[in-house]
Design a protein around this motif. Sequence first.
Motif, PDB file in Angstrom:
ATOM      1  N   GLY A  81      -8.863   5.488  -6.487  1.00  0.00           N
ATOM      2  CA  GLY A  81     -10.045   4.954  -6.984  1.00  0.00           C
ATOM      3  C   GLY A  81     -10.629   5.004  -8.362  1.00  0.00           C
ATOM      4  N   ASN A  82     -10.015   5.656  -9.148  1.00  0.00           N
ATOM      5  CA  ASN A  82     -10.320   5.530 -10.904  1.00  0.00           C
ATOM      6  C   ASN A  82      -9.607   4.625 -11.114  1.00  0.00           C
ATOM      7  N   THR A 100       1.108  -1.350  -0.008  1.00  0.00           N
ATOM      8  CA  THR A 100       0.086   0.024   0.156  1.00  0.00           C
ATOM      9  C   THR A 100       0.959   1.283   0.037  1.00  0.00           C
ATOM     10  N   PHE A 101       0.116   2.283   0.003  1.00  0.00           N
ATOM     11  CA  PHE A 101       1.100   3.693  -0.056  1.00  0.00           C
ATOM     12  C   PHE A 101       0.922   4.428   1.047  1.00  0.00           C
ATOM     13  N   GLU A 102       1.878   5.227   1.250  1.00  0.00           N
ATOM     14  CA  GLU A 102       1.739   6.483   2.294  1.00  0.00           C
ATOM     15  C   GLU A 102       0.653   7.241   2.090  1.00  0.00           C
ATOM     16  N   ASN A 103      -0.006   7.655   3.201  1.00  0.00           N
ATOM     17  CA  ASN A 103      -1.031   8.671   3.294  1.00  0.00           C
ATOM     18  C   ASN A 103      -2.273   8.017   2.619  1.00  0.00           C
ATOM     19  N   SER A 104      -2.360   6.631   2.356  1.00  0.00           N
ATOM     20  CA  SER A 104      -3.500   6.052   1.874  1.00  0.00           C
ATOM     21  C   SER A 104      -4.311   5.275   3.081  1.00  0.00           C
ATOM     22  N   THR A 105      -5.546   4.725   2.780  1.00  0.00           N
ATOM     23  CA  THR A 105      -6.493   3.924   3.653  1.00  0.00           C
ATOM     24  C   THR A 105      -6.901   2.676   2.998  1.00  0.00           C
ATOM     25  N   SER A 106      -6.562   1.705   3.884  1.00  0.00           N
ATOM     26  CA  SER A 106      -7.087   0.427   3.161  1.00  0.00           C
ATOM     27  C   SER A 106      -7.864  -0.323   4.200  1.00  0.00           C
ATOM     28  N   THR A 110      -5.189  -3.703 -14.800  1.00  0.00           N
ATOM     29  CA  THR A 110      -5.812  -2.492 -14.214  1.00  0.00           C
ATOM     30  C   THR A 110      -5.029  -1.406 -13.328  1.00  0.00           C
ATOM     31  N   VAL A 111      -5.133  -0.278 -13.386  1.00  0.00           N
ATOM     32  CA  VAL A 111      -4.231   0.651 -12.419  1.00  0.00           C
ATOM     33  C   VAL A 111      -5.494   1.464 -11.639  1.00  0.00           C
ATOM     34  N   ASN A 112      -5.445   1.087 -10.376  1.00  0.00           N
ATOM     35  CA  ASN A 112      -6.222   1.866  -9.315  1.00  0.00           C
ATOM     36  C   ASN A 112      -5.730   3.270  -8.990  1.00  0.00           C
ATOM     37  N   VAL A 113      -5.858   4.116  -9.885  1.00  0.00           N
ATOM     38  CA  VAL A 113      -5.602   5.585  -9.223  1.00  0.00           C
ATOM     39  C   VAL A 113      -6.584   6.445  -8.518  1.00  0.00           C
ATOM     40  N   ILE A 117      -0.220   9.113 -14.676  1.00  0.00           N
ATOM     41  CA  ILE A 117      -0.497   9.352 -13.160  1.00  0.00           C
ATOM     42  C   ILE A 117      -0.579  10.816 -13.158  1.00  0.00           C
ATOM     43  N   PRO A 118      -1.755  11.251 -12.542  1.00  0.00           N
ATOM     44  CA  PRO A 118      -2.040  12.786 -12.284  1.00  0.00           C
ATOM     45  C   PRO A 118      -0.941  13.332 -11.115  1.00  0.00           C
ATOM     46  N   GLU A 119      -0.707  14.585 -11.214  1.00  0.00           N
ATOM     47  CA  GLU A 119       0.047  15.247 -10.028  1.00  0.00           C
ATOM     48  C   GLU A 119      -0.827  15.236  -8.859  1.00  0.00           C
ATOM     49  N   GLY A 120      -0.278  14.887  -7.595  1.00  0.00           N
ATOM     50  CA  GLY A 120      -0.807  14.823  -6.441  1.00  0.00           C
ATOM     51  C   GLY A 120      -1.576  13.592  -6.272  1.00  0.00           C
ATOM     52  N   THR A 121      -1.390  12.335  -7.090  1.00  0.00           N
ATOM     53  CA  THR A 121      -1.878  11.135  -6.598  1.00  0.00           C
ATOM     54  C   THR A 121      -1.370  10.422  -5.340  1.00  0.00           C
ATOM     55  N   ILE A 122      -2.022   9.787  -4.600  1.00  0.00           N
ATOM     56  CA  ILE A 122      -1.709   9.257  -3.454  1.00  0.00           C
ATOM     57  C   ILE A 122      -1.175   7.871  -3.469  1.00  0.00           C
TER      58      ILE A 122
END
Length: 243
Positions: free
Chosen positions: A159-160, A49-55, A154-157, A191-196
């Motif tokens: 939630g998208n 998982t990623f920093e600053n994310s919730t799972s 698939t790439v979950n960006v 991958i957009p700027e600011g993606t978590i």
Amino acid sequence: MKKINKFFTYSLVFIASSLFVLSCEDDDIESDSGKVIPKIFNLQGSTLTFENSTSTYAVTPPRGGSEYIWTVTGAEVKPISGRTDKINLYFNQTENPVSVSVVEKAFNGLVSEASQIDVTVVCNPKPGVYRIEMHDSADDGWQTDGANGGAGITVNVDGNIVEFGMCNPYEDSEFDCPTGDFSNAEATVTIPEGTISATWSFPGDEYGEISFEIYGPDNTLAFASGGPGETEAGQLPVVVCAN
């Protein structure tokens, strides 16, 4: 009249006998409560998982009447109201290892052994255009989780969901066909700027013919699947740090 009374008497005897049997069965149920053995059938949740994310982490299937007791190190627990079979975790750092474990406490007081997931927390993804080179050793496009085609990567960006793959001549694909042929093709994901978080998932390889490479925005190799058929279905460890 005697026949009616006789029938009424027999009916009362039958009902009384039935109640006695049911009473005995209830006693058996009560005595069987000590035989319930608590066990975690399946603990589900991400291992990357990623920093600053919730799972979310959950026990499936949960057992009615049981309580689930969680132990978490290296992440912040966000309880879910009214539920003990699942929790949310907020990952606010990448330095310390994270472990998630849970035990089942059954209604009879017995407690199961712990089930555990170790989680790797990685940096937030670098924004930009990711390039994917795709190959098929049989020269007939991809058959992933279907005999004639199937889903793409698939790439979950945040939630998208973005989906891509190599098309084939057997059935229409859910994704746009990339540049190339049925042997080699190329796709891009932005991958957009600011993606978590950006989680990459591979659906599988029906015939062991698929291989691919993923390159980051700076054109460095982020992931290589190896030879045809070497990568199994699941989450891909694609990590290109924003900083």
